[in-house]
Write a protein that holds these residues in place. Structure first.
Motif, short mmCIF file in Angstrom:
data_model
loop_
_atom_site.label_atom_id
_atom_site.label_comp_id
_atom_site.label_asym_id
_atom_site.label_seq_id
_atom_site.Cartn_x
_atom_site.Cartn_y
_atom_site.Cartn_z
N LYS A 45 0.84 -1.21 0.00
CA LYS A 45 0.00 0.00 0.00
C LYS A 45 0.87 1.26 0.00
O LYS A 45 0.63 2.21 -0.77
CB LYS A 45 -0.92 -0.01 1.22
CG LYS A 45 -1.94 1.13 1.26
CD LYS A 45 -2.81 1.01 2.50
CE LYS A 45 -3.88 2.10 2.52
NZ LYS A 45 -4.94 1.87 1.53
N GLY A 50 2.37 2.16 -3.27
CA GLY A 50 1.41 2.43 -4.33
C GLY A 50 1.23 1.30 -5.32
O GLY A 50 0.70 1.50 -6.42
N GLN A 55 -3.74 -0.33 -3.84
CA GLN A 55 -4.34 0.55 -2.84
C GLN A 55 -4.90 -0.24 -1.66
O GLN A 55 -4.75 0.15 -0.49
CB GLN A 55 -5.44 1.40 -3.46
CG GLN A 55 -6.04 2.42 -2.50
CD GLN A 55 -7.09 3.30 -3.16
OE1 GLN A 55 -7.49 3.05 -4.31
NE2 GLN A 55 -7.54 4.32 -2.44
N TYR A 56 -5.56 -1.35 -1.98
CA TYR A 56 -6.13 -2.22 -0.94
C TYR A 56 -5.59 -3.64 -1.18
O TYR A 56 -6.19 -4.41 -1.94
CB TYR A 56 -7.65 -2.19 -0.98
CG TYR A 56 -8.21 -0.80 -0.80
CD1 TYR A 56 -8.13 -0.15 0.42
CD2 TYR A 56 -8.81 -0.12 -1.88
CE1 TYR A 56 -8.64 1.14 0.59
CE2 TYR A 56 -9.32 1.16 -1.72
CZ TYR A 56 -9.23 1.79 -0.49
OH TYR A 56 -9.72 3.06 -0.33
N LYS A 111 -6.36 -5.97 -8.44
CA LYS A 111 -6.69 -4.93 -7.46
C LYS A 111 -6.44 -5.39 -6.04
O LYS A 111 -6.70 -4.65 -5.09
CB LYS A 111 -8.14 -4.49 -7.64
CG LYS A 111 -8.41 -3.80 -8.97
CD LYS A 111 -9.86 -3.36 -9.08
CE LYS A 111 -10.10 -2.63 -10.41
NZ LYS A 111 -11.51 -2.19 -10.54
#
Length: 446
Positions: free
Chosen positions: A196, A199, A202-203, A282
């Motif tokens: 995180k 970068g 993000q999650y 993601k």
């Protein structure tokens, strides 16, 4: 299916799970045949034939149970039986079965029967014992049939051999400067923070926290990985103490949520949606996953991470060397109210054959790890089973979540546990309050 063992490794999976490949002692209770045919169920065991040609059956399964239409067409060609395949989420299927049975209506001719529903369905008499409908050879060669056998009655035939693992996108780990897999909960936490901070994601962590079965299973997985149990042999809760594995696991999940290492909407996401996050790149850590679903992650047609280095590890505990998981096989059952039992049973026998088991594994929308031992051996021999050597060496030792058997009140308990998790991570209750409430609820379930 392309060979994927070059990019996916099963690391340190010393599973404590025990399903024997051989199932003995099946009873002789007859499954009734309400299809109108004078043939007995014994004719089904001799093979796939056209005894029920002209029959149409309905099959109700979750998304990962949706056999391709081309395969269903082949079944119809062989048997003359048409199949109407219906898809519904795992949780909603259970609710549909309960609602239909209450109204004295068959939910379908073949339905999902999860390992966790076995106690409830066996007590209710809602499903037809399959002893005389299934080929004895098929039962003997099935790795999980014993988990679906109650009082010598085979309640359902397992089609998906599932157990809990953690998936890691090591390509994203390496971008963050992390080159080793996490060995403890602290490692997972620190790795996620680094992913995180830099970068990369993000999650970083995908783990269900909604009021769904998958959320409860995630908590159970963490408890088992820390060497804990949910109950003693008299069904007394073992998670109420703050020093218990259950309390520690719950606090760990809250920490992940509070530190924004999981998506803020995680409290509403299902396991399928969590899988989609990992598949889309993601999330770099899928904390609650299955070894059978890797085909979908590695297929470029369905995944953004098909070229990434994906590692599969056993769920780590709080201390190095601690690790554990449990089996969650899924089966195909025939409701007692079905009017097409013979045709339905023939469909299940057909599914148990090697070609269909391979299709269900290789299809990226299914990814069901075969339950039939010769299919597993063949896939391993052909280098098409993800780290087949490790799977073959561990699959025969997979045990259920509850050593004393799944209780009939498990669905109520898992729903209460999932509700507790959502309440705790959202800050509506403290872990201590919620665990005490859950322990009291167990008394009302028993």
């Amino acid at each position: 299916m392309k060979t994927i063992t070059a990019r996916v490794g099963l690391l340190s999976v010393s599973l404590g799970v025990g399903m024997s490949f051989l199932v003995t002692g099946c009873g002789t209770s007859k499954g009734s045949n309400s299809s109108g045919s004078s043939k007995t169920s014994q004719s089904i065991t001799t093979g796939i034939n056209k005894d029920y040609s002209g029959t149409t059956i309905t099959v109700l399964l979750p998304p990962w149970g949706q056999m391709p239409q081309s395969s269903l067409d082949e079944f119809t060609k062989q048997t003359g039986i048409k199949v109407k395949m219906e898809s519904m989420s795992w949780d909603n299927i259970h609710q549909q079965i309960v609602t239909s049975e209450a109204a004295h209506i068959s939910p379908a001719d073949v339905t999902e029967v999860d390992w966790s529903w076995v106690g409830q369905f066996a007590d209710s008499g809602w499903f037809t014992p399959l002893n005389d409908y299934m080929s004895k050879k098929a039962v003997q060669n099935n790795a999980a049939a014993s988990i679906f056998t109650v009082n010598n009655n085979l309640l359902a035939m397992p089609y998906s051999l599932d157990y809990r693992v953690v998936l890691l996108n090591m390509t994203e780990f390496k971008k963050a400067g992390i080159n080793t897999v996490p060995k403890t909960w602290t490692d997972i936490l620190n790795d996620a923070k680094e992913l995180k901070k830099k970068g990369i994601v993000q999650y970083p962590i995908a783990v269900p926290m909604s009021v769904t079965e998958a959320s409860a299973v995630s908590w159970f997985e963490l408890i088992k990985s820390d060497g804990g149990q949910l109950f003693d042999n008299k069904w007394n809760p073992l998670f109420e103490s703050q020093s218990s594995a259950g309390a520690q696991a719950l606090s760990f999940e809250k920490k992940l949520y509070d530190q924004k290492l999981v998506p803020p909407g995680e409290v509403t996401l299902t396991d399928v949606e969590n899988g989609d996050l990992f598949k889309a790149g993601k999330a770099a850590i899928s904390l609650e996953s299955s070894p059978g679903g890797l085909a979908g992650y590695l297929d470029p047609k369905t995944s953004n991470i098909s070229k990434d280095d994906i590692a599969m590890i056993a769920p780590p505990g709080q201390s190095p060397g601690q690790s554990g998981t449990f089996g969650l096989p899924e089966g195909l059952g025939v409701p007692a109210l079905s009017k097409n039992k013979g045709a339905a049973a023939m469909f299940i026998n057909w599914w148990m054959q090697m070609p269909q088991q391979i299709t269900a594994y290789e299809n990226p929308n299914m990814g069901d790890l075969p339950t039939e031992k010769y299919t597993l051996q063949q896939l391993s021999k052909d280098n098409k089973l993800v780290d087949g050597k490790d799977i073959m060496s561990t699959v025969s030792s997979v045990k259920p979540l509850f050593p004393q058997g799944t209780p009939s009140w498990y669905p109520q308990f898992s729903n209460a546990a999932a509700t507790m998790i959502q309440y705790v991570v959202e800050g509506k209750e403290t872990p201590s309050q919620s665990l005490k409430t859950l322990a009291k609820q167990v008394d009302s379930f028993r």
